[in-house]
Write a protein that holds these residues in place. Structure first.
Motif, mmCIF file in Angstrom:
data_model
loop_
_atom_site.group_PDB
_atom_site.id
_atom_site.type_symbol
_atom_site.label_atom_id
_atom_site.label_comp_id
_atom_site.label_asym_id
_atom_site.label_seq_id
_atom_site.Cartn_x
_atom_site.Cartn_y
_atom_site.Cartn_z
ATOM 1 N N ARG A 40 0.818 -1.205 0.000
ATOM 2 C CA ARG A 40 0.000 0.000 0.000
ATOM 3 C C ARG A 40 0.858 1.264 0.000
ATOM 4 N NH1 ARG A 40 -4.677 -1.522 4.523
ATOM 5 N NH2 ARG A 40 -5.417 -3.433 3.504
ATOM 6 N N VAL A 41 1.947 1.255 0.783
ATOM 7 C CA VAL A 41 2.831 2.432 0.805
ATOM 8 C C VAL A 41 3.447 2.650 -0.568
ATOM 9 C CG1 VAL A 41 4.961 3.362 1.772
ATOM 10 C CG2 VAL A 41 3.300 2.255 3.272
ATOM 11 N N LEU A 42 3.925 1.562 -1.190
ATOM 12 C CA LEU A 42 4.520 1.680 -2.519
ATOM 13 C C LEU A 42 3.489 2.131 -3.543
ATOM 14 C CD1 LEU A 42 7.056 1.253 -4.227
ATOM 15 C CD2 LEU A 42 6.349 -1.122 -4.569
ATOM 16 N N LYS A 43 2.252 1.668 -3.404
ATOM 17 C CA LYS A 43 1.200 2.060 -4.347
ATOM 18 C C LYS A 43 0.887 3.547 -4.210
ATOM 19 C CE LYS A 43 -1.902 1.048 -7.449
ATOM 20 N NZ LYS A 43 -1.509 0.566 -8.796
ATOM 21 N N VAL A 44 0.865 4.051 -2.982
ATOM 22 C CA VAL A 44 0.610 5.480 -2.768
ATOM 23 C C VAL A 44 1.712 6.318 -3.416
ATOM 24 C CG1 VAL A 44 0.494 7.281 -1.016
ATOM 25 C CG2 VAL A 44 -0.765 5.152 -0.692
ATOM 26 N N LEU A 45 2.950 5.857 -3.314
ATOM 27 C CA LEU A 45 4.063 6.599 -3.911
ATOM 28 C C LEU A 45 4.002 6.576 -5.436
ATOM 29 C CD1 LEU A 45 7.017 5.466 -1.586
ATOM 30 C CD2 LEU A 45 5.768 7.631 -1.531
ATOM 31 N N LYS A 46 3.510 5.484 -6.004
ATOM 32 C CA LYS A 46 3.463 5.370 -7.465
ATOM 33 C C LYS A 46 2.198 5.962 -8.065
ATOM 34 C CE LYS A 46 3.920 0.953 -7.836
ATOM 35 N NZ LYS A 46 4.062 -0.382 -8.468
ATOM 36 N N THR A 47 1.184 6.220 -7.253
ATOM 37 C CA THR A 47 -0.104 6.685 -7.778
ATOM 38 C C THR A 47 -0.009 7.975 -8.586
ATOM 39 O OG1 THR A 47 -1.394 5.552 -6.074
ATOM 40 C CG2 THR A 47 -2.407 7.462 -7.126
ATOM 41 N N PRO A 48 0.699 9.028 -8.119
ATOM 42 C CA PRO A 48 0.779 10.251 -8.954
ATOM 43 C C PRO A 48 1.373 9.989 -10.331
ATOM 44 C CG PRO A 48 1.525 10.701 -6.720
ATOM 45 C CD PRO A 48 1.361 9.229 -6.817
ATOM 46 N N LEU A 49 2.400 9.140 -10.389
ATOM 47 C CA LEU A 49 2.999 8.823 -11.686
ATOM 48 C C LEU A 49 2.029 8.043 -12.556
ATOM 49 C CD1 LEU A 49 5.423 8.744 -13.601
ATOM 50 C CD2 LEU A 49 6.230 6.717 -12.369
ATOM 51 N N GLU A 50 1.311 7.093 -11.978
ATOM 52 C CA GLU A 50 0.343 6.315 -12.752
ATOM 53 C C GLU A 50 -0.770 7.201 -13.297
ATOM 54 O OE1 GLU A 50 -0.923 2.371 -11.540
ATOM 55 O OE2 GLU A 50 0.442 2.480 -9.845
ATOM 56 N N VAL A 51 -1.225 8.165 -12.493
ATOM 57 C CA VAL A 51 -2.271 9.081 -12.966
ATOM 58 C C VAL A 51 -1.774 9.897 -14.148
ATOM 59 C CG1 VAL A 51 -3.683 11.068 -12.332
ATOM 60 C CG2 VAL A 51 -3.427 9.170 -10.728
ATOM 61 N N MET A 52 -0.539 10.393 -14.073
ATOM 62 C CA MET A 52 0.027 11.160 -15.184
ATOM 63 C C MET A 52 0.134 10.311 -16.440
ATOM 64 S SD MET A 52 3.012 13.316 -13.214
ATOM 65 C CE MET A 52 3.564 14.017 -14.763
ATOM 66 N N LEU A 53 0.530 9.032 -16.281
ATOM 67 C CA LEU A 53 0.618 8.151 -17.448
ATOM 68 C C LEU A 53 -0.766 7.823 -18.000
ATOM 69 C CD1 LEU A 53 3.436 5.707 -16.244
ATOM 70 C CD2 LEU A 53 3.635 7.557 -17.907
ATOM 71 N N LEU A 54 -1.754 7.649 -17.115
ATOM 72 C CA LEU A 54 -3.115 7.385 -17.580
ATOM 73 C C LEU A 54 -3.680 8.546 -18.384
ATOM 74 C CD1 LEU A 54 -4.701 5.672 -14.435
ATOM 75 C CD2 LEU A 54 -4.377 4.622 -16.684
ATOM 76 N N LEU A 55 -3.252 9.760 -18.072
ATOM 77 C CA LEU A 55 -3.756 10.930 -18.784
ATOM 78 C C LEU A 55 -3.289 10.984 -20.230
ATOM 79 C CD1 LEU A 55 -3.422 13.719 -16.061
ATOM 80 C CD2 LEU A 55 -5.541 12.950 -17.149
ATOM 81 N N CYS A 56 -2.196 10.326 -20.542
ATOM 82 C CA CYS A 56 -1.622 10.495 -21.886
ATOM 83 C C CYS A 56 -1.440 9.192 -22.657
ATOM 84 C CB CYS A 56 -0.284 11.236 -21.801
ATOM 85 S SG CYS A 56 0.948 10.442 -20.761
ATOM 86 N N ILE A 57 -1.651 8.021 -22.043
ATOM 87 C CA ILE A 57 -1.435 6.757 -22.748
ATOM 88 C C ILE A 57 -2.714 5.931 -22.708
ATOM 89 C CG2 ILE A 57 -0.020 4.687 -22.972
ATOM 90 C CD1 ILE A 57 2.145 6.045 -21.423
ATOM 91 N N PRO A 58 -3.373 5.718 -23.828
ATOM 92 C CA PRO A 58 -4.552 4.846 -23.848
ATOM 93 C C PRO A 58 -4.160 3.374 -23.746
ATOM 94 C CG PRO A 58 -4.081 5.655 -26.055
ATOM 95 C CD PRO A 58 -3.110 6.342 -25.135
ATOM 96 N N VAL A 59 -5.042 2.576 -23.151
ATOM 97 C CA VAL A 59 -4.817 1.136 -23.009
ATOM 98 C C VAL A 59 -6.068 0.413 -23.486
ATOM 99 C CG1 VAL A 59 -4.345 -0.766 -21.420
ATOM 100 C CG2 VAL A 59 -3.267 1.462 -21.050
ATOM 101 N N VAL A 60 -5.888 -0.546 -24.378
ATOM 102 C CA VAL A 60 -6.979 -1.369 -24.892
ATOM 103 C C VAL A 60 -6.838 -2.764 -24.295
ATOM 104 C CG1 VAL A 60 -8.059 -2.353 -26.954
ATOM 105 C CG2 VAL A 60 -7.120 -0.035 -27.018
ATOM 106 N N ASP A 61 -7.919 -3.278 -23.722
ATOM 107 C CA ASP A 61 -7.920 -4.607 -23.099
ATOM 108 C C ASP A 61 -8.951 -5.485 -23.801
ATOM 109 O OD1 ASP A 61 -7.771 -6.814 -21.546
ATOM 110 O OD2 ASP A 61 -8.124 -5.811 -19.629
ATOM 111 N N PRO A 62 -8.528 -6.376 -24.704
ATOM 112 C CA PRO A 62 -9.495 -7.207 -25.437
ATOM 113 C C PRO A 62 -10.239 -8.190 -24.542
ATOM 114 C CG PRO A 62 -7.307 -7.242 -26.464
ATOM 115 C CD PRO A 62 -7.143 -6.617 -25.128
ATOM 116 N N ASP A 63 -9.713 -8.477 -23.326
ATOM 117 C CA ASP A 63 -10.353 -9.450 -22.450
ATOM 118 C C ASP A 63 -11.590 -8.894 -21.759
ATOM 119 O OD1 ASP A 63 -8.407 -11.315 -23.075
ATOM 120 O OD2 ASP A 63 -7.073 -10.648 -21.477
#
Length: 588
Positions: A331-354
């Motif tokens: 959980r601590v590591l996830k909190v630290l990575k969350t801002p970076l993940e949000v920034m990446l989500l804003l600019c990189i689309p992801v398609v999940d065929p499943d």
């Protein structure tokens, strides 16, 4: 259309970094004219020992180091957003050098997190979606797109390192070092966590191909040069490996089908069970628990979210169900990575065929049509196109922004929140391109930063490659493979150990040399960095030969004794390498 369609795209994205440095590289070559064109045929040297080498900066007084860094061509790193050598010697005072090194190491860890997140959360899923759209089999997708996705940090780091003569040692050291780390530490840890019987034929196939790749690389280093024909042959070795995987999988499926047919005709014959496939464990993992887990949380009544709710939920990278089940450390590591993940989500689309909706998020996908091209413009070739003007009046970034708004408006007005459009798979291609550009830029920063650390700490690029760069690119694979083994799928983990490093070795060295040949129109010539290079190559070859002999003698059973042996082998190798680097071991 298969791997050959998209690998050149990734090659172009990463080779674009080389253009800015080609001029300075050519000017440093003997016989270079004023215009930067060589007067005579001069091979490109990947390891050079120049009299004005940048490592000499630590031998002069602290007052003169800034001027030395500014005036020495070997200290000029055209790639990257930050000139780390000038930060270390010009921006900060000499008495703060320990603080500078500490901050650089923290920044290096952050860059490794960027590489890992971008590759695992965006690059790999989009490659999987592309392979699904192309209707590729699991075997073909595994040795092409999946291998590219898993090895993206290593490949782009190697290509960025090959773009400069004084950082090419990073590439060779990282690829060889990662090979030793994965085949000893990762494989040994898997054997310690979950002893098992390895699939005999796939294991021997992967070890043999990897030994051939290592031996071929050793020959190129020993001869000190490689030509275009040899480089193309070197790359084609992976094509042969892919064909071998496909043919062996076809033969295995035919044997299994014939055996199942004989079982139906003669019930006394036991059902054929084979360990010759690495995918035996996958159907139970995918078809059982995960599907039941997802269906358990489906709403009983139809529920429609508003556009703003879809946008906010799409930008939340935290899964509440997973959050409750994980430990505090996660959980601590996830909190630290969350801002970076949000920034990446804003600019990189992801398609999940499943997924039923293929991860279609209408407001977020429309926003990504604006942000994704802007990110490419400001990060491609270290951002040199960001402020470029068209006809000296209109900036490129503004034109990109206007086109993004136009496409976003069209998509938003012609689609709905509930159903993805027919062209939704094109978002996977966009996500692949953007994530490849980001990985390439982050890899370029890692190489520049490691070069600065090598200069400041008086360490060779080879030892930095086999330690920091190899560990940074491989530590994620180590934890993921150990986790897979603990969950009861050690065959899948051990297949990842050997399958990916073959791709990384052949394409890391092969594409790096090929790009240099295309840019300079000359052969690539290597100059070894001494005894350490041969210890590195010899240790990797020895570990593979020992595994090739010991594992069959143990009847392909990987137990804890074998795991301990691999870990001890890596510790001994690392001690010898460091003693050689600090000149405690030398050739008389």
């Amino acid at each position: 259309m298969s791997c050959g369609v998209f690998l050149p795209l990734a090659l172009l994205l990463s080779s674009g970094q080389l253009r800015a440095s080609c001029g300075s590289l050519l000017r440093n070559l003997p016989g270079a004219g004023v215009s930067g064109q060589t007067a005579n045929y001069t091979p490109t040297r990947m390891f050079q020992n120049q009299e004005n080498e940048c490592h000499h900066v630590m031998n002069i007084s602290a007052v003169d180091r800034c001027a030395f860094v500014k005036n020495t061509p070997d200290c000029i790193m055209a790639d990257g957003f930050i000139n780390y050598l000038r930060v270390a010697f010009c921006l900060l005072p000499p008495n703060l050098m320990p603080l500078t090194i500490t901050l650089c190491i923290i920044w290096l860890l952050f860059l490794f997190v960027v590489l890992g997140l971008t590759a695992s959360k965006f690059f790999c899923p989009n490659l999987s979606a592309i392979s699904t759209s192309l209707h590729l089999t699991h075997n073909v997708a595994g040795v092409t797109f999946l291998a590219l996705g898993n090895g993206a940090p290593d490949i782009f780091s190697a290509m960025a390192a090959f773009s400069h003569p004084h950082t090419a040692g990073l590439a060779v050291g990282a690829l060889f070092g990662a090979g030793i780390f994965v085949t000893t530490v990762v494989a040994g840890s898997v054997a310690l966590v979950k002893p098992f019987a390895v699939a005999s034929r796939p294991f021997l196939r992967d070890v043999i191909f990897y030994m051939v790749a290592v031996f071929w690389t050793f020959l190129m280093l020993y001869r000190g040069t490689t030509a275009l024909a040899e480089t193309l042959g070197y790359l084609s070795l992976y094509v042969v490996y892919v064909l071998t995987v496909i043919i062996s999988a076809y033969i295995y499926s035919r044997q299994k089908h014939s055996m199942n047919t004989s079982v139906q005709t003669d019930p006394q014959i036991p059902e054929f069970q084979s360990s010759g496939s690495y995918d035996d464990d996958v159907p139970c993992l995918i078809d059982g628990n995960i599907q039941e887990y997802e269906s358990e949380y489906r709403p009983l009544l139809p529920y429609s979210e508003s556009t703003s709710q879809i946008l906010l939920s799409s930008l939340n990278p935290v899964d509440n169900r997973k959050w409750r089940r994980k430990s505090w450390g996660w959980r601590v590591l996830k909190v630290l990575k969350t801002p970076l993940e949000v920034m990446l989500l804003l600019c990189i689309p992801v398609v999940d065929p499943d997924k039923e909706d293929r991860n279609w998020r209408r407001p977020l996908n429309c926003l990504q049509l604006i942000t994704a091209p802007l990110v490419c413009v400001f990060t491609f070739q270290s951002g040199q196109y960001g402020l470029k003007m068209i006809e000296g009046q209109f900036p490129v970034w503004l034109l990109t922004l206007l086109l993004g708004f136009f496409l976003s408006a069209i998509v938003f007005c012609t689609t709905t929140n509930d159903h993805p459009p027919k062209y939704h798979p094109l978002f996977a291609l966009l996500g692949f391109l953007v994530s490849a550009v980001l990985i390439s830029s982050a890899a370029s920063e890692v190489v520049s930063l490691l070069h600065m650390l090598g200069v400041v700490l008086s360490l060779s690029n080879t030892v930095l490659g086999l330690t920091l760069l190899a560990w940074g690119n491989s530590i994620g694979d180590c934890f993921s493979d150990i986790t897979i083994a603990r969950q009861g799928y050690p065959r899948m983990a051990i297949s990842a150990c050997f399958g990916g490093i073959i791709f990384n070795m052949l394409f890391g060295v092969g594409l790096g040399c090929l790009v240099q040949m295309v840019k300079t129109h000359t052969d690539v010539q290597f100059e070894s960095e001494g005894l350490l290079m041969w210890i590195l190559a010899g240790s990797l070859g020895l570990s593979l030969v020992l595994s090739f002999i010991i594992v069959p003698l143990c009847r392909f059973h990987l137990g804890r004794t074998y795991g301990i042996f691999l870990l001890i082998f890596y510790v001994i190798f690392l001690i010898i390498a460091l003693l050689t680097e600090f000149r405690k071991i030398r050739i008389v």
